[in-house]
Scaffold this motif. Structure first.
Motif, PDB file in Angstrom:
ATOM      1  N   MET A   1       0.849  -1.199   0.000  1.00  0.00           N
ATOM      2  CA  MET A   1       0.000   0.000   0.000  1.00  0.00           C
ATOM      3  C   MET A   1       0.884   1.249   0.000  1.00  0.00           C
ATOM      4  O   MET A   1       1.795   1.376   0.793  1.00  0.00           O
ATOM      5  CB  MET A   1      -0.903   0.003   1.242  1.00  0.00           C
ATOM      6  CG  MET A   1      -1.784   1.235   1.341  1.00  0.00           C
ATOM      7  SD  MET A   1      -2.784   1.237   2.852  1.00  0.00           S
ATOM      8  CE  MET A   1      -3.608   2.827   2.657  1.00  0.00           C
ATOM      9  N   SER A   2       0.600   2.183  -0.922  1.00  0.00           N
ATOM     10  CA  SER A   2       1.385   3.408  -0.985  1.00  0.00           C
ATOM     11  C   SER A   2       0.709   4.491  -0.156  1.00  0.00           C
ATOM     12  O   SER A   2      -0.511   4.529  -0.024  1.00  0.00           O
ATOM     13  CB  SER A   2       1.523   3.874  -2.445  1.00  0.00           C
ATOM     14  OG  SER A   2       0.244   4.125  -3.005  1.00  0.00           O
ATOM     15  N   LEU A   3       1.542   5.377   0.398  1.00  0.00           N
ATOM     16  CA  LEU A   3       1.047   6.472   1.222  1.00  0.00           C
ATOM     17  C   LEU A   3       1.454   7.791   0.613  1.00  0.00           C
ATOM     18  O   LEU A   3       2.463   7.874  -0.100  1.00  0.00           O
ATOM     19  CB  LEU A   3       1.632   6.368   2.636  1.00  0.00           C
ATOM     20  CG  LEU A   3       1.305   5.122   3.454  1.00  0.00           C
ATOM     21  CD1 LEU A   3       2.132   5.123   4.737  1.00  0.00           C
ATOM     22  CD2 LEU A   3      -0.182   5.052   3.776  1.00  0.00           C
ATOM     23  N   PRO A   4       0.679   8.859   0.871  1.00  0.00           N
ATOM     24  CA  PRO A   4       1.123  10.196   0.441  1.00  0.00           C
ATOM     25  C   PRO A   4       2.497  10.502   1.022  1.00  0.00           C
ATOM     26  O   PRO A   4       2.839  10.023   2.116  1.00  0.00           O
ATOM     27  CB  PRO A   4       0.048  11.123   1.025  1.00  0.00           C
ATOM     28  CG  PRO A   4      -1.156  10.252   1.184  1.00  0.00           C
ATOM     29  CD  PRO A   4      -0.635   8.886   1.522  1.00  0.00           C
ATOM     30  N   LYS A   5       3.267  11.304   0.317  1.00  0.00           N
ATOM     31  CA  LYS A   5       4.660  11.520   0.695  1.00  0.00           C
ATOM     32  C   LYS A   5       4.812  12.013   2.129  1.00  0.00           C
ATOM     33  O   LYS A   5       5.622  11.488   2.904  1.00  0.00           O
ATOM     34  CB  LYS A   5       5.291  12.518  -0.270  1.00  0.00           C
ATOM     35  CG  LYS A   5       6.770  12.788   0.039  1.00  0.00           C
ATOM     36  CD  LYS A   5       7.370  13.777  -0.949  1.00  0.00           C
ATOM     37  CE  LYS A   5       8.840  14.044  -0.618  1.00  0.00           C
ATOM     38  NZ  LYS A   5       9.439  15.031  -1.551  1.00  0.00           N
ATOM     39  N   THR A   6       4.045  13.023   2.506  1.00  0.00           N
ATOM     40  CA  THR A   6       4.179  13.587   3.860  1.00  0.00           C
ATOM     41  C   THR A   6       3.832  12.554   4.917  1.00  0.00           C
ATOM     42  O   THR A   6       4.535  12.410   5.933  1.00  0.00           O
ATOM     43  CB  THR A   6       3.275  14.820   4.025  1.00  0.00           C
ATOM     44  OG1 THR A   6       3.618  15.797   3.046  1.00  0.00           O
ATOM     45  CG2 THR A   6       3.429  15.412   5.420  1.00  0.00           C
ATOM     46  N   LEU A   7       2.745  11.801   4.690  1.00  0.00           N
ATOM     47  CA  LEU A   7       2.337  10.768   5.633  1.00  0.00           C
ATOM     48  C   LEU A   7       3.384   9.663   5.707  1.00  0.00           C
ATOM     49  O   LEU A   7       3.725   9.169   6.798  1.00  0.00           O
ATOM     50  CB  LEU A   7       0.986  10.183   5.217  1.00  0.00           C
ATOM     51  CG  LEU A   7       0.434   9.055   6.098  1.00  0.00           C
ATOM     52  CD1 LEU A   7       0.276   9.524   7.537  1.00  0.00           C
ATOM     53  CD2 LEU A   7      -0.891   8.542   5.539  1.00  0.00           C
ATOM     54  N   ALA A   8       3.918   9.272   4.555  1.00  0.00           N
ATOM     55  CA  ALA A   8       4.946   8.225   4.518  1.00  0.00           C
ATOM     56  C   ALA A   8       6.179   8.653   5.311  1.00  0.00           C
ATOM     57  O   ALA A   8       6.789   7.834   6.017  1.00  0.00           O
ATOM     58  CB  ALA A   8       5.328   7.920   3.069  1.00  0.00           C
ATOM     59  N   GLU A   9       6.543   9.926   5.210  1.00  0.00           N
ATOM     60  CA  GLU A   9       7.700  10.422   5.963  1.00  0.00           C
ATOM     61  C   GLU A   9       7.442  10.394   7.464  1.00  0.00           C
ATOM     62  O   GLU A   9       8.323  10.036   8.249  1.00  0.00           O
ATOM     63  CB  GLU A   9       8.035  11.843   5.499  1.00  0.00           C
ATOM     64  CG  GLU A   9       8.613  11.900   4.087  1.00  0.00           C
ATOM     65  CD  GLU A   9       8.813  13.318   3.596  1.00  0.00           C
ATOM     66  OE1 GLU A   9       8.312  14.255   4.285  1.00  0.00           O
ATOM     67  OE2 GLU A   9       9.451  13.504   2.544  1.00  0.00           O
ATOM     68  N   ASP A  10       6.233  10.765   7.872  1.00  0.00           N
ATOM     69  CA  ASP A  10       5.877  10.731   9.294  1.00  0.00           C
ATOM     70  C   ASP A  10       5.931   9.299   9.833  1.00  0.00           C
ATOM     71  O   ASP A  10       6.455   9.045  10.925  1.00  0.00           O
ATOM     72  CB  ASP A  10       4.478  11.313   9.511  1.00  0.00           C
ATOM     73  CG  ASP A  10       4.444  12.818   9.337  1.00  0.00           C
ATOM     74  OD1 ASP A  10       5.522  13.441   9.366  1.00  0.00           O
ATOM     75  OD2 ASP A  10       3.337  13.371   9.166  1.00  0.00           O
ATOM     76  N   VAL A  11       5.394   8.380   9.056  1.00  0.00           N
ATOM     77  CA  VAL A  11       5.402   6.972   9.464  1.00  0.00           C
ATOM     78  C   VAL A  11       6.837   6.462   9.560  1.00  0.00           C
ATOM     79  O   VAL A  11       7.207   5.792  10.533  1.00  0.00           O
ATOM     80  CB  VAL A  11       4.590   6.113   8.466  1.00  0.00           C
ATOM     81  CG1 VAL A  11       4.772   4.620   8.772  1.00  0.00           C
ATOM     82  CG2 VAL A  11       3.118   6.482   8.525  1.00  0.00           C
ATOM     83  N   ALA A  12       7.641   6.796   8.569  1.00  0.00           N
ATOM     84  CA  ALA A  12       9.036   6.342   8.551  1.00  0.00           C
ATOM     85  C   ALA A  12       9.804   6.852   9.760  1.00  0.00           C
ATOM     86  O   ALA A  12      10.588   6.116  10.366  1.00  0.00           O
ATOM     87  CB  ALA A  12       9.714   6.800   7.266  1.00  0.00           C
ATOM     88  N   ARG A  13       9.583   8.110  10.131  1.00  0.00           N
ATOM     89  CA  ARG A  13      10.280   8.667  11.297  1.00  0.00           C
ATOM     90  C   ARG A  13       9.934   7.894  12.574  1.00  0.00           C
ATOM     91  O   ARG A  13      10.806   7.625  13.401  1.00  0.00           O
ATOM     92  CB  ARG A  13       9.935  10.157  11.464  1.00  0.00           C
ATOM     93  CG  ARG A  13      10.743  11.084  10.569  1.00  0.00           C
ATOM     94  CD  ARG A  13      10.612  12.526  11.019  1.00  0.00           C
ATOM     95  NE  ARG A  13       9.251  13.021  10.785  1.00  0.00           N
ATOM     96  CZ  ARG A  13       8.863  13.630   9.667  1.00  0.00           C
ATOM     97  NH1 ARG A  13       9.728  13.816   8.678  1.00  0.00           N
ATOM     98  NH2 ARG A  13       7.625  14.066   9.522  1.00  0.00           N
ATOM     99  N   ASN A  14       8.678   7.550  12.713  1.00  0.00           N
ATOM    100  CA  ASN A  14       8.267   6.796  13.896  1.00  0.00           C
ATOM    101  C   ASN A  14       8.825   5.378  13.892  1.00  0.00           C
ATOM    102  O   ASN A  14       9.236   4.856  14.940  1.00  0.00           O
ATOM    103  CB  ASN A  14       6.738   6.764  14.000  1.00  0.00           C
ATOM    104  CG  ASN A  14       6.165   8.074  14.518  1.00  0.00           C
ATOM    105  OD1 ASN A  14       6.208   8.351  15.706  1.00  0.00           O
ATOM    106  ND2 ASN A  14       5.642   8.887  13.610  1.00  0.00           N
TER     107      ASN A  14
END
Length: 254
Positions: A1-14
């Motif tokens: 599943m792909s995520l919007p860029k900003t959301l993907a970055e937030d998830v990755a940081r966590n």
């Protein structure tokens, strides 16, 4: 599943914080995993990370649910051993043993199969079947002289089971073998060996500190005693002066 860029970055940081903290601060890692889970619960990697964070904080029911969700999303059997260990954590070793006999185990790579063997042996011990646990660990991987990432833990588990069975000499031998393979300090084999040999470790630095403090304490005590002596002498001198003055006054009156 792909995520919007900003959301993907937030998830990755966590997720990065989960990986960074899971060993040293599992509670904080768990908190980060819950944030990632709220942001992207349909991402398999997030469910897996949340599972390991819950597992690290001994929330075994929650961990098992997350691992199952990840497995449904990916179809992978990679998490099978840790799922079985969650069953142990929930007090259901018989379920862990049943999972050890499922076809999924044959699909695991060598490391996964060794991990499953460790879980199965642990389940045997949970059920009070120490001899069966020892037999479960006996395998070509245990007998091999080659060292892999899982070798220290396998040898350590075997030594620990032998010790519980009262086979101390064999346990000492295998703790030694575990220590030889454990270059990263993944086990406390050295401490276990020392305990078997009756060796006690002394904090040399702490002793030095105590010894270095001793002269200073003695000097301080000596100064206090000297001050006390001087105070007593001053009191005696004052009393003598008063007595002499009284005598003089008496003579004058006479």
């Amino acid at each position: 599943m792909s995520l919007p860029k900003t959301l993907a970055e937030d998830v990755a940081r966590n997720l990065v914080m989960v990986a960074r903290l899971i060993d040293e601060d599992p509670d904080q890692a768990y908190a980060y995993s819950r944030i990632a889970l709220r942001l992207a619960s349909r991402v398999a990697a997030v469910r897996e990370a949340a599972g390991f964070a819950a597992y690290a904080t001994q929330k075994y029911a929650e961990a098992l649910a997350e691992f199952r969700a990840s497995r449904r999303m990916t179809g992978s059997v990679e998490l099978w051993p840790v799922m079985a260990d969650c069953e142990r954590g929930l007090g259901r070793p018989e379920r862990a043993m049943a999972m050890a006999g499922e076809p999924e185990v044959q699909k695991l790579d060598k490391a996964g199969q060794v991990e499953m063997r460790l879980v199965a042996a642990g389940a045997r011990r949970d059920m009070g079947q120490i001899d069966a646990a020892i037999v479960t660990l006996q395998s070509p991987e245990l007998a091999s002289s080659a060292v892999h990432s899982w070798t220290p833990r396998l040898r350590y588990a075997y030594a620990d089971a032998l010790l519980e069975a009262g086979r101390e000499d064999e346990a000492r031998e295998w703790f030694g073998k575990a220590l030889e393979a454990d270059k990263d300090g993944a086990t406390d084999a050295s401490d276990r060996l020392a305990a078997l040999d009756g060796v006690e470790f002394v904090d040399a630095l702490g002793d030095d500190d105590e010894q270095s403090d001793a002269p200073a304490e003695a000097a301080a005590e000596a100064r206090n005693e000297q001050d006390d002596d001087e105070d007593e002498q001053d009191d005696e001198d004052e009393q003598d002066d008063e007595d002499e003055q009284d005598d003089a006054d008496g003579s004058a009156k006479a």
